[in-house]
Design an enzyme around this catalytic site. Structure first.
Site, PDB file in Angstrom:
ATOM      1  N   ALA A  42       1.688 -23.522 -25.136  1.00 43.67           N
ATOM      2  CA  ALA A  42       2.417 -22.918 -26.254  1.00 43.67           C
ATOM      3  C   ALA A  42       3.926 -22.897 -26.041  1.00 43.67           C
ATOM      4  O   ALA A  42       4.692 -22.968 -26.996  1.00 43.67           O
ATOM      5  CB  ALA A  42       1.899 -21.500 -26.500  1.00 43.67           C
ATOM      6  N   PHE A  43       4.361 -22.820 -24.805  1.00 44.71           N
ATOM      7  CA  PHE A  43       5.794 -22.781 -24.523  1.00 44.71           C
ATOM      8  C   PHE A  43       6.489 -24.068 -24.972  1.00 44.71           C
ATOM      9  O   PHE A  43       7.665 -24.058 -25.335  1.00 44.71           O
ATOM     10  CB  PHE A  43       6.018 -22.552 -23.020  1.00 44.71           C
ATOM     11  N   ILE A  68      -3.631 -16.457 -23.903  1.00 38.96           N
ATOM     12  CA  ILE A  68      -4.556 -15.370 -23.599  1.00 38.96           C
ATOM     13  C   ILE A  68      -3.941 -14.519 -22.499  1.00 38.96           C
ATOM     14  O   ILE A  68      -3.503 -15.030 -21.466  1.00 38.96           O
ATOM     15  CB  ILE A  68      -5.939 -15.910 -23.185  1.00 38.96           C
ATOM     16  N   HIS A  74       3.639 -13.004 -17.793  1.00 39.55           N
ATOM     17  CA  HIS A  74       3.784 -14.381 -18.284  1.00 39.55           C
ATOM     18  C   HIS A  74       3.401 -14.479 -19.763  1.00 39.55           C
ATOM     19  O   HIS A  74       4.079 -15.141 -20.553  1.00 39.55           O
ATOM     20  CB  HIS A  74       2.920 -15.318 -17.441  1.00 39.55           C
TER      21      HIS A  74
END
Length: 144
Positions: A42-43, A68, A74
Site C-alpha cells: 500500500a505504501f 492489516i 508500522h
C-alpha cells in the site's frame, strides 16, 4: 473511458477480491478499457497512481490494497501515508483517484470488506471514481 487499477499485492487473496469488485462495478458502468498496475504494498500506491494519472492515458485511477494491523506502529504510518499520497495525486493532477485500501485489524475483517458479508471495497472504490468523473464531466459541459 480508460481506468487504471493500481493494486498492492502484499495480500494476494485480498488484492484479487478487490480487483474483482472494481472490475465488476466498472463493467456494469460500461467501462472495459482497464489496465492493471501492481505494486508490492500500500505504501507504493501513491507513486504508481501519480505515474498513471500523469501519463494522460487514464480518466481515473482506482487504488486497491490492504493493510492489516500488526504489533507495531508500522500500520499507522503506512495507512496514513497511503491515504495522504493518493489524495495528493488527485488534487494535484485533477484525475480522480479512489482509496480502496482496506485498513483493518485482522484478516477476517479484510475478507468481510472485500466482497464478503460487510461490503465490497473494490466495488466501492470504483463507484467513487465514477461519481467523481460524472461531476467532472457535468462541470466541463456547463457553460461559464
Amino acid at each position: 473511458m480508460t481506468v487504471a487499477l493500481v493494486v498492492a499485492r502484499f495480500y494476494e487473496e485480498l488484492a484479487d477480491r478487490l480487483v474483482a469488485g472494481a472490475r465488476a462495478e466498472l463493467s456494469e458502468a460500461g467501462i472495459t478499457d482497464i489496465e492493471i498496475f501492481e505494486v508490492p504494498g500500500a505504501f507504493e500506491l501513491p507513486l504508481a497512481a501519480k505515474f498513471a494519472a500523469e501519463s494522460g492515458r487514464f480518466d481515473a485511477v482506482v487504488c486497491l490494497g490492504a493493510v492489516i494491523r500488526g504489533e507495531t506502529s508500522h500500520y499507522d504510518h503506512v495507512c496514513e501515508e497511503a491515504a495522504r499520497g493518493i489524495q495528493d495525486v488527485q488534487l494535484r493532477t485533477g484525475v480522480p483517484c479512489s482509496f480502496g485500501v482496506l485498513t483493518v485489524d485482522n484478516f477476517e475483517q479484510a475478507l468481510a470488506r472485500s466482497g464478503g458479508d460487510k461490503r465490497d471495497s473494490g466495488r466501492h472504490a470504483a463507484a467513487a471514481v465514477l461519481a467523481l468523473l460524472r461531476i467532472k464531466e457535468r462541470l466541463a459541459a456547463t457553460p461559464a
